[in-house]
Scaffold this motif. Structure first.
Motif, PDB file in Angstrom:
ATOM      1  N   ALA A 187      68.438  34.058  44.813  1.00 30.28           N
ATOM      2  CA  ALA A 187      68.916  35.250  45.525  1.00 30.28           C
ATOM      3  C   ALA A 187      68.205  36.505  45.026  1.00 30.28           C
ATOM      4  O   ALA A 187      67.814  37.376  45.815  1.00 30.28           O
ATOM      5  N   LEU A 188      68.045  36.620  43.707  1.00 32.28           N
ATOM      6  CA  LEU A 188      67.327  37.756  43.127  1.00 32.28           C
ATOM      7  C   LEU A 188      65.896  37.817  43.643  1.00 32.28           C
ATOM      8  O   LEU A 188      65.425  38.872  44.095  1.00 32.28           O
ATOM      9  N   ALA A 189      65.200  36.694  43.562  1.00 32.35           N
ATOM     10  CA  ALA A 189      63.803  36.667  43.987  1.00 32.35           C
ATOM     11  C   ALA A 189      63.677  36.955  45.481  1.00 32.35           C
ATOM     12  O   ALA A 189      62.847  37.781  45.898  1.00 32.35           O
ATOM     13  N   GLY A 190      64.499  36.294  46.296  1.00 30.12           N
ATOM     14  CA  GLY A 190      64.420  36.483  47.739  1.00 30.12           C
ATOM     15  C   GLY A 190      64.764  37.890  48.170  1.00 30.12           C
ATOM     16  O   GLY A 190      64.103  38.477  49.045  1.00 30.12           O
ATOM     17  N   THR A 191      65.793  38.462  47.559  1.00 35.14           N
ATOM     18  CA  THR A 191      66.191  39.826  47.893  1.00 35.14           C
ATOM     19  C   THR A 191      65.114  40.818  47.496  1.00 35.14           C
ATOM     20  O   THR A 191      64.798  41.764  48.233  1.00 35.14           O
ATOM     21  N   HIS A 192      64.532  40.617  46.312  1.00 32.48           N
ATOM     22  CA  HIS A 192      63.474  41.521  45.839  1.00 32.48           C
ATOM     23  C   HIS A 192      62.264  41.472  46.763  1.00 32.48           C
ATOM     24  O   HIS A 192      61.686  42.517  47.108  1.00 32.48           O
ATOM     25  N   VAL A 193      61.864  40.289  47.175  1.00 31.23           N
ATOM     26  CA  VAL A 193      60.715  40.158  48.071  1.00 31.23           C
ATOM     27  C   VAL A 193      61.006  40.811  49.416  1.00 31.23           C
ATOM     28  O   VAL A 193      60.176  41.556  49.963  1.00 31.23           O
ATOM     29  N   ALA A 194      62.198  40.550  49.967  1.00 30.37           N
ATOM     30  CA  ALA A 194      62.566  41.133  51.259  1.00 30.37           C
ATOM     31  C   ALA A 194      62.589  42.656  51.200  1.00 30.37           C
ATOM     32  O   ALA A 194      62.093  43.336  52.113  1.00 30.37           O
ATOM     33  N   GLY A 251      59.906  45.677  52.841  1.00 29.48           N
ATOM     34  CA  GLY A 251      60.518  46.570  53.810  1.00 29.48           C
ATOM     35  C   GLY A 251      61.307  45.869  54.893  1.00 29.48           C
ATOM     36  O   GLY A 251      61.614  46.461  55.935  1.00 29.48           O
ATOM     37  N   LEU A 252      61.667  44.601  54.654  1.00 30.05           N
ATOM     38  CA  LEU A 252      62.408  43.839  55.663  1.00 30.05           C
ATOM     39  C   LEU A 252      63.909  44.074  55.580  1.00 30.05           C
ATOM     40  O   LEU A 252      64.632  43.756  56.522  1.00 30.05           O
ATOM     41  N   ALA A 253      64.391  44.581  54.456  1.00 27.55           N
ATOM     42  CA  ALA A 253      65.818  44.871  54.295  1.00 27.55           C
ATOM     43  C   ALA A 253      65.972  46.043  53.338  1.00 27.55           C
ATOM     44  O   ALA A 253      65.514  45.962  52.191  1.00 27.55           O
ATOM     45  N   ASP A 254      66.582  47.102  53.806  1.00 24.57           N
ATOM     46  CA  ASP A 254      66.793  48.285  52.969  1.00 24.57           C
ATOM     47  C   ASP A 254      68.122  48.140  52.231  1.00 24.57           C
ATOM     48  O   ASP A 254      69.161  48.601  52.691  1.00 24.57           O
ATOM     49  N   ILE A 255      68.071  47.477  51.073  1.00 26.92           N
ATOM     50  CA  ILE A 255      69.305  47.206  50.337  1.00 26.92           C
ATOM     51  C   ILE A 255      69.919  48.467  49.749  1.00 26.92           C
ATOM     52  O   ILE A 255      71.072  48.449  49.320  1.00 26.92           O
ATOM     53  N   THR A 256      69.175  49.580  49.754  1.00 24.36           N
ATOM     54  CA  THR A 256      69.749  50.833  49.258  1.00 24.36           C
ATOM     55  C   THR A 256      70.861  51.336  50.171  1.00 24.36           C
ATOM     56  O   THR A 256      71.652  52.194  49.773  1.00 24.36           O
ATOM     57  N   LYS A 257      70.924  50.795  51.397  1.00 21.42           N
ATOM     58  CA  LYS A 257      71.982  51.183  52.336  1.00 21.42           C
ATOM     59  C   LYS A 257      73.223  50.305  52.210  1.00 21.42           C
ATOM     60  O   LYS A 257      74.198  50.515  52.927  1.00 21.42           O
ATOM     61  N   SER A 258      73.203  49.326  51.308  1.00 23.12           N
ATOM     62  CA  SER A 258      74.350  48.438  51.151  1.00 23.12           C
ATOM     63  C   SER A 258      75.435  49.121  50.327  1.00 23.12           C
ATOM     64  O   SER A 258      75.185  50.093  49.617  1.00 23.12           O
ATOM     65  N   GLY A 272      69.555  43.436  57.721  1.00 22.91           N
ATOM     66  CA  GLY A 272      68.639  44.541  57.462  1.00 22.91           C
ATOM     67  C   GLY A 272      67.442  44.606  58.383  1.00 22.91           C
ATOM     68  O   GLY A 272      66.911  45.694  58.643  1.00 22.91           O
ATOM     69  N   TRP A 273      67.006  43.465  58.886  1.00 20.44           N
ATOM     70  CA  TRP A 273      65.838  43.435  59.773  1.00 20.44           C
ATOM     71  C   TRP A 273      66.232  43.119  61.210  1.00 20.44           C
ATOM     72  O   TRP A 273      65.980  43.891  62.126  1.00 20.44           O
ATOM     73  N   LEU A 274      66.911  41.983  61.413  1.00 19.09           N
ATOM     74  CA  LEU A 274      67.325  41.617  62.760  1.00 19.09           C
ATOM     75  C   LEU A 274      68.346  42.603  63.310  1.00 19.09           C
ATOM     76  O   LEU A 274      68.372  42.892  64.510  1.00 19.09           O
ATOM     77  N   GLY A 275      69.195  43.127  62.425  1.00 15.16           N
ATOM     78  CA  GLY A 275      70.238  44.047  62.865  1.00 15.16           C
ATOM     79  C   GLY A 275      69.841  45.502  62.847  1.00 15.16           C
ATOM     80  O   GLY A 275      70.682  46.387  63.084  1.00 15.16           O
ATOM     81  N   ALA A 276      68.573  45.792  62.567  1.00 12.74           N
ATOM     82  CA  ALA A 276      68.112  47.180  62.530  1.00 12.74           C
ATOM     83  C   ALA A 276      68.077  47.768  63.941  1.00 12.74           C
ATOM     84  O   ALA A 276      67.531  47.172  64.866  1.00 12.74           O
ATOM     85  N   ASP A 277      68.680  48.934  64.086  1.00 13.33           N
ATOM     86  CA  ASP A 277      68.702  49.610  65.386  1.00 13.33           C
ATOM     87  C   ASP A 277      68.933  51.096  65.131  1.00 13.33           C
ATOM     88  O   ASP A 277      69.800  51.474  64.348  1.00 13.33           O
ATOM     89  N   ASP A 278      68.155  51.945  65.788  1.00 17.90           N
ATOM     90  CA  ASP A 278      68.269  53.383  65.556  1.00 17.90           C
ATOM     91  C   ASP A 278      69.595  53.963  66.026  1.00 17.90           C
ATOM     92  O   ASP A 278      70.069  54.960  65.488  1.00 17.90           O
TER      93      ASP A 278
END
Length: 347
Positions: A55-62, A66-73, A208-214
């Motif tokens: 989970a750490l590795a996958g989240t860090h790579v994503a 720029g595929l998931a902006d985890i700072t918005k979590s 973060g990616w599929l659900g991204a919408d302005d």
């Protein structure tokens, strides 16, 4: 089909895989801790460590791509309560010990016919909503107002320090996971842990990616179960007034996946309570997990895997408190029916 409409379906798919994997491997932090503290052989805790590493590795790579902006979590909010997080974690961990498993494990057990878990889940969901938006919410907000602070850094800093921290932790967790023990289903447990770690990363990608919408973005999140279990109960009652969100479909998917795996493996069977005392303990455990998870902003999956995958300091506090609470429950159960009954142990 619009991209946003795929989010709940992706959540359902993630939940199904989680349910199948959990039913086959028995993945559960509480089981791993109890196994480790009792000195018994097995790889349940090793599987959890590997899940966290993946989970750490996958989240860090994503996040790096720029595929998931985890700072918005929610784990990366600039302030948190120094009191509610550890108290909630202790409550959740202790409740997890009383009911012999977390909310995710209860979903899997319900899928294979365990009616004790149905009681746990109902109590957990109601207690979580009472704490988040119900009669206990004003007290929670009041305490939070007096105990909230804003640290100078809410997580391990970005850049080189973060990358080094991630890969050092991934290496350490993987080495621990691969340490040989006397016996146990090593390949099965570790494979299950790796899959669940990948599902955490997949959850970040979906929201973060599929659900991204302005105009109508999906909240950036991944696997967590306390709030979504409450949301699922709420949705079952007023579906016409709610949208089918990612967390709800994950919960439904876990039930479906566990049920299918149990039936196909010949493991589905109806089980109930053995005594009034056991029922009381499970009710208390579910209520403590619901309220505690609401205060701690997550559960053994939500904070222990998803939250820690962001390297947020608040998640470290909550996860540590969950383990301490589970340890207190385990120590208090010595010689009690919870440790003496083989049937209860199997859950």
């Amino acid at each position: 089909m619009p991209q946003l409409e795929l989010v709940p379906w992706a959540g359902l798919a993630i939940g199904v895989v989680f349910g199948v994997c959990g039913q086959i491997t028995g993945f559960c932090l509480h089981r791993g801790l109890r196994e480790y503290w009792s000195g018994r052989a097995g790889y349940k805790l090793h599987a959890y460590a590997l899940a966290l590493a993946v989970a750490l590795a996958g989240t860090h790579v994503a996040a790096s791509l720029g595929l998931a902006d985890i700072t918005k979590s929610m784990y990366m909010t600039p302030s948190f309560s120094w009191l509610l997080l550890p108290v909630g974690g202790l409550m959740f961990g202790y409740g997890m010990g009383l009911s012999n498993g977390c909310g995710a494990r209860a979903l899997i057990l319900l899928g294979q016919g365990n009616l004790r878990s149905f009681v746990v889940l109902v109590c957990l969901g109601i207690s979580a909503y009472i704490t988040l938006t119900g009669i206990a919410a004003p007290l929670r907000v009041l305490i939070s107002d007096f105990t909230t602070f804003s640290p100078t850094s809410i997580a391990v800093p970005q850049g080189l320090p973060r990358s080094l921290t991630v890969w050092i932790l991934v290496a350490a967790l993987t080495l621990f996971a691969l340490r040989p023990r006397e016996s146990g289903q090593r390949a099965t447990d570790l494979t299950g842990g790796a899959i669940i770690g990948l599902l955490v990363a997949a959850g970040w990608l979906v929201t973060g990616w599929l659900g991204a919408d302005d105009f109508e973005p999906t909240p950036v999140a991944s696997l967590t179960f306390v709030g979504p279990i409450g949301d699922t109960l709420h949705y079952a009652m007023i579906a016409t007034g709610m949208s089918l969100r990612f967390g709800i479909t994950v919960v439904l998917g876990v039930l479906v996946g566990s049920f299918l795996a149990a039936v196909l493996r010949g493991r589905y069977r109806i089980e109930g309570f053995e005594s009034a005392g056991q029922m009381s303990r499970y009710i208390a455990g579910g209520a403590l997990m619901g309220a505690g998870g609401a205060l701690a902003l997550g559960c053994s999956i939500g904070q222990g895997l998803t939250g820690l995958s962001t390297l947020a300091y608040s998640s470290m506090v909550s996860a540590f408190a969950i383990v301490v609470g589970a340890r207190l429950a385990w120590a208090g159960s010595s010689g009690s029916i919870m440790t003496a009954s083989p049937t209860v142990q199997s859950t």
